[in-house]
Design an enzyme around this catalytic site. Structure first.
Site, short mmCIF file in Angstrom:
data_model
loop_
_atom_site.label_atom_id
_atom_site.label_comp_id
_atom_site.label_asym_id
_atom_site.label_seq_id
_atom_site.Cartn_x
_atom_site.Cartn_y
_atom_site.Cartn_z
N ASP A 189 2.53 6.86 62.31
CA ASP A 189 2.64 5.61 63.08
C ASP A 189 1.98 5.76 64.45
OD1 ASP A 189 3.38 3.05 63.65
OD2 ASP A 189 5.51 3.47 63.94
N ASN A 227 -1.26 4.28 65.29
CA ASN A 227 -2.73 4.17 65.33
C ASN A 227 -3.17 3.01 66.20
OD1 ASN A 227 -2.78 6.22 63.47
ND2 ASN A 227 -3.22 4.92 61.71
N ARG A 243 -1.53 1.42 68.66
CA ARG A 243 -1.26 1.64 70.09
C ARG A 243 -2.23 2.66 70.69
NH1 ARG A 243 4.75 2.89 69.09
NH2 ARG A 243 3.99 2.65 66.96
N TRP A 244 -2.56 3.66 69.92
CA TRP A 244 -3.51 4.69 70.38
C TRP A 244 -4.86 4.05 70.67
CZ3 TRP A 244 -8.17 6.70 68.60
CH2 TRP A 244 -8.53 7.97 69.08
N HIS A 296 -7.08 3.61 63.09
CA HIS A 296 -6.82 4.09 61.72
C HIS A 296 -7.83 5.18 61.33
CE1 HIS A 296 -3.74 1.17 61.37
NE2 HIS A 296 -4.53 0.13 61.28
N TRP A 346 0.73 -5.85 54.03
CA TRP A 346 -0.10 -7.00 53.63
C TRP A 346 0.00 -8.13 54.64
CZ3 TRP A 346 -3.54 -6.17 49.96
CH2 TRP A 346 -3.28 -5.22 48.98
N ARG A 394 -0.43 -7.99 57.71
CA ARG A 394 -1.36 -7.78 58.84
C ARG A 394 -2.59 -8.66 58.65
NH1 ARG A 394 -0.91 -1.61 60.99
NH2 ARG A 394 1.35 -1.56 60.94
N LEU A 419 -1.47 22.90 46.94
CA LEU A 419 -0.74 21.79 47.58
C LEU A 419 -0.81 20.52 46.74
CD1 LEU A 419 0.55 20.42 50.15
CD2 LEU A 419 -1.79 19.93 50.88
N SER A 440 11.62 2.62 57.82
CA SER A 440 10.66 1.59 57.40
C SER A 440 10.38 1.59 55.90
CB SER A 440 9.34 1.72 58.18
OG SER A 440 9.57 1.49 59.54
C1 FPP Z 1 0.54 2.96 61.31
O1 FPP Z 1 0.03 2.72 62.58
C2 FPP Z 1 -0.49 3.42 60.39
C3 FPP Z 1 -0.85 2.82 59.23
C4 FPP Z 1 -0.21 1.58 58.75
C5 FPP Z 1 -1.93 3.34 58.39
C6 FPP Z 1 -2.09 4.81 58.27
C7 FPP Z 1 -3.36 5.06 57.58
C8 FPP Z 1 -4.24 6.01 57.91
C9 FPP Z 1 -4.03 7.01 58.96
C10 FPP Z 1 -5.51 5.99 57.14
C11 FPP Z 1 -5.88 7.24 56.47
C12 FPP Z 1 -5.09 7.55 55.29
C13 FPP Z 1 -5.53 8.39 54.33
C14 FPP Z 1 -4.62 8.80 53.25
C15 FPP Z 1 -6.89 8.94 54.35
P1 FPP Z 1 0.15 1.24 63.16
O2 FPP Z 1 -1.06 0.49 62.77
O3 FPP Z 1 1.44 0.64 62.71
O4 FPP Z 1 0.18 1.53 64.69
P2 FPP Z 1 0.96 0.70 65.80
O5 FPP Z 1 2.41 0.78 65.45
O6 FPP Z 1 0.63 1.45 67.05
O7 FPP Z 1 0.40 -0.68 65.79
#
Ligand code: FPP
Length: 245
Positions: free
Chosen positions: A25, A27, A29-30, A42, A74, A76, A136, A201
């Site tokens: 979680d 991505n 905000r980062w 992402h 979905w 989003r 793994l 979640s």
């Molecule tokens: C949550 O951050 C992240 C996700 C919903 C997607 C995670 C997917 C990846 C890292 C893609 C790569 C995956 C693979 C298996 C190669 P958010 O978008 O909810 O962040 P936020 O809470 O800061 O808005």
């Protein structure tokens, strides 16, 4: 300074978690902090996935599950959904050879609902390439939701219930579990969630009944091999009682 090698030397090999599950979680905000778009977050998150897969192989974890796309995702914006689905499939295609060379077995768990046959076939084709690997087990939870998984399990049991093979008297936890997406996968011992949110979640809700939960404020794209080892070391300091004393 904490380095991967130093932390690795502190691991107790008798207390390794067999299965580590991760809610990736933060991505969005980062990316926002960097003034970039969510998809950039992402994509950067995909690099962290690579890092923890590598770390898992190096320390001998047997099962690693990552929550890549939830049944709730979905809702989003369409462009983000499309971007995420493409990122997941393209990362799989790009990495499959190297994953396989490292004896990693890749599988996807989740619902078929809303996923095109073309997409599922492509995923299946890539995963097949790794089916005989014995290192793994890397599991991608894709279009995954714990509640829909439980409903799907009940639906799968209905024919056997109708035939009288499954009855109120003989239905056990083991029978129920054999109908989950995670058949043959042991329950997670450690569940990590990044970005400071403290909830499950809808992730592996049945399977995480006794998982040790580890929450960190680190945003997923910043989560690296060192952060992963810190979580494992914290896990090794916990006392697991499974309802006993
Ligand atoms: C949550 O951050 C992240 C996700 C919903 C997607 C995670 C997917 C990846 C890292 C893609 C790569 C995956 C693979 C298996 C190669 P958010 O978008 O909810 O962040 P936020 O809470 O800061 O808005």
């Amino acid at each position: 300074m904490k380095t991967f090698e130093k932390l690795k030397a502190q691991l107790n090999h008798d207390l390794m978690p067999v299965h580590v599950a991760v809610i990736m979680d933060g991505n969005g905000r980062w990316a926002k902090k960097k003034g970039a778009g969510r998809l950039f977050g992402h994509k950067s998150g995909a690099r962290s996935v690579r890092a923890i897969v590598e770390a898992s192989v190096e320390i001998g974890i047997k099962y690693l599950t990552v929550y890549a796309f939830s049944t709730e995702n979905w809702s989003r914006p369409e462009s983000e959904v499309k971007g995420l689905l493409n990122l997941i499939l393209n990362s799989l295609i790009e990495e499959i050879e190297e994953l396989s060379e490292n004896n990693i077995r890749v599988s996807f768990i989740g619902s078929d609902k809303n996923i095109s046959t073309d997409y599922s076939e492509k995923v299946k084709k890539e995963c097949e390439k790794t089916k005989d690997n014995t290192g793994l087990n890397f599991i991608v939870a894709m279009n995954y939701g714990g509640k829909i998984e439980l409903l799907d399990a009940v639906k799968k049991m209905i024919p056997d219930i109708k035939k009288g093979n499954i009855t109120a008297d003989n239905l056990t936890e083991a029978t129920f579990e054999s109908h989950l997406y995670t058949t043959d996968i042991p329950d997670p011992d450690l569940l990590i969630r990044t970005s400071g949110e403290i909830r499950l979640s809808n992730f592996l809700i049945w399977q995480s009944a006794y998982a040790e939960l580890y929450f960190t404020d680190i945003l997923w794209p910043d989560f690296d091999k060192v952060a992963f080892l810190e979580a494992i070391l914290e896990y090794q300091n916990r006392k697991r009682r499974f309802g006993g004393i």
